[in-house]
Design an enzyme around this catalytic site. Sequence first.
Site, short mmCIF file in Angstrom:
data_model
loop_
_atom_site.label_atom_id
_atom_site.label_comp_id
_atom_site.label_asym_id
_atom_site.label_seq_id
_atom_site.Cartn_x
_atom_site.Cartn_y
_atom_site.Cartn_z
CB SER A 294 -0.89 0.01 1.24
OG SER A 294 -0.11 0.29 2.40
CG ASP A 295 1.25 5.92 -1.04
OD1 ASP A 295 2.18 6.09 -0.24
OD2 ASP A 295 1.06 6.66 -2.03
CG PHE A 296 3.60 6.09 3.87
CD1 PHE A 296 4.15 5.46 4.97
CD2 PHE A 296 4.41 6.39 2.80
CE1 PHE A 296 5.50 5.13 5.01
CE2 PHE A 296 5.77 6.06 2.83
CZ PHE A 296 6.31 5.43 3.93
#
Length: 753
Positions: A294-296
């Site tokens: 995932s992204d942050f």
Amino acid sequence: MTLFENGRRTRGVRVRRRTTALLLGATLVATGAVVAVAAPAAAEDCSSVPWMDTAKSADERTRALLGASSQHQKYRWLVEQPANSPTRTTWNPGFPGEAPVVYPAQVPCTPEVIYANGPDGVYRSAGTTAWPGPIAVAATWNLELGEQKAVAHGAESFDKRSAVILGPGIASGRTPLSGRGSEYFGEDPVLSGLMAAANVRGLEDGNPDKPVIANLKHYVANEQEIAREESSSNMDERTFKQIYDLPYEIAVRKSDPGSLMCSYNQVNGVYACENEILTTSLREDYPFQGYVMSDFGSVHSTAPSLNAGLDQELNRPVWFTPARLDAALAAGEITQQRIDEAAYRVVHSYIAGGLFDHPVPATPVANVSTPEHKALAREIAEQSTVLLKNEGALPLAAGDLTVAVIGQTASSVPTDGVSAKTACAWDFPFGPPGGTALNCDALVDPLTALTDRVAQAGGEVVYDNGANAAQAAAVASAADVAIVFGHYTMGETQDLPDLRLDGNGDELIAAVAASAPSTVAVLNAGSAVEMPWIDDVDAVFHAWHSGEQFGPALARLVYGDVNPSGKLPMTFPVSLEDTPTAGSEAQYPGVPDEEGILQVDYSEGLKVGYRWYEAEGIEPLFEFGHGLSYTEFSYDKVTVTPRSTTGDKEIRVRFKLTNTGDVAGTEVAQVYLELPDASGEPSKRLIGWERVTLAPGEHRNVQVTLSPADLADLHLLEYWDAAASAWTTASGSYTVTVGGSVDADAAATFSIR
């Protein structure tokens, strides 16, 4: 219901060119076919650990490690920090009031791995190279040079103790206002996909003893920074497959990256990190075989995200905690097979990528920017700088010239906080105000480089910082030629408000042009620029964010030591009002729904970038692929063989290219294809190009070969048939055009039966 209202999905329609051992291994782990392996007696004794046995395959080593793991040790691989900090056991909770997140220590002999953001280079670290940005690399149209840059970037990252690089990035250039446009490779799916693939190959294959894993991002339709976490990119299936998904498919097929990042935004109302496209498109259609992170903060669930195909939550455990995974498993919301599959993908990528066998240095190497890296950075800056206009002002002639250098970004000495460092790299919001993403301390500014080169030619430089336009105009009027600089800053978390230069940039260039005998404008920006003064200047260079060698590269270009060869990887409109989303809040930035999610309507469909201008008959300021040289080139005798084909055989486009000027130069000869009307395509499309260097008067018979593999992997002849949910080739007549930009008009035809 499917994600796209007008079609079904094609699942598993292609066979991957390489082994499917990864997926087989995941099945063996999930079905219990792995016998548990005893851990070594001492953690430091790794000689008896089967997952450290390099004689075994990556699949065998991965199965051995997971076979020796408890359930909660497997869980560690599903979150970045627990996966990469093997001895740490406790993390703060992701939500207020929850208990700390606790894991057992990882099985022994697993590496410490550090992730680092940086599609364009090592971020904010002394002793590293400040490279030209990815959009500049795309402007070279030189895949080999892009791969060389990635090799150097990978080595610097490893020596700075980072083994997973969050990059390269891909977006489709839906709007030139996108704040992160400088991190991407422009508006064409084929150019973007191949540039990203070259970047991945350089990172992952270029340094066997200093291995790093690339992370292709941000999947997918992440086309704006405004409300990137609270917006939904809404489109039909054909638009998704041909414009936004295609460059990722090309990058995956041509480079096999070890990891990929899902984006913040929703796609048709479903967050990208819990969207079925992670399986249906990414895994089944390509198929991608690495792990998806995932992204942050882009994870919003446990079971839906894991089931959709997310393998690893970035940063600390929030949704993929042991407690949440245990509860979802007990409730039947997720399966043991899916847990094992996710863990397998991460571990297999690490082992196959060399991270277990080549740990990063115990401490960072102080200076990793070698003379070779600096020379490469200068070459990229030279090849990427695009000569947009030239009415005889360039190249400068040797002799007793007075050259006025004007503007804040020409000098390393700041004026009102702006200097050449501002133009070196894009703005990075997570740090001191006004800081750039890369370390620009080694920057050689244009003023220094031009002063040296002008003196070498027998002239002199006078400088004005441009803060006062009238004063700058007076300095320019006393010179033989003025080189005036303009810029705008851009970066993550916010989009551009417009395409105008920062500060008094437009006023400054207009004032200088009105007073100087000859005016050369030099622009630094990661996207398109409106130029209300374009008719008043004699020449324009677009230099993007050119990195630390901006000054030396520009000095060589100005004097013709290097002949410009850069070409635009994106269209420059006359004004923002000409762009596909102009005047429609529904299209950009979107209209909030009852939950506050901006609903962004991609109603322009396939008409993105040059396709829009071609289809709508809008004349841009500078078209896609445009870029001048100090010489001129002519195209003729275009032929295509075979003249009739089934669409799955090799196609050869031949043409005669002639340097009709007086100096040697390099032309990026571009090949475009117009499909039959029955396909419903809005315009021609880029299908290939060739960089060709010719001496004055020299001609060459150039051939661009479209191999069966390229035809299949790049879908060069195909369009997405939403009714059939499949790539389809239309029967009929195809027109090939060849030239120096999308305005190419040397043509030939062939047919597909």
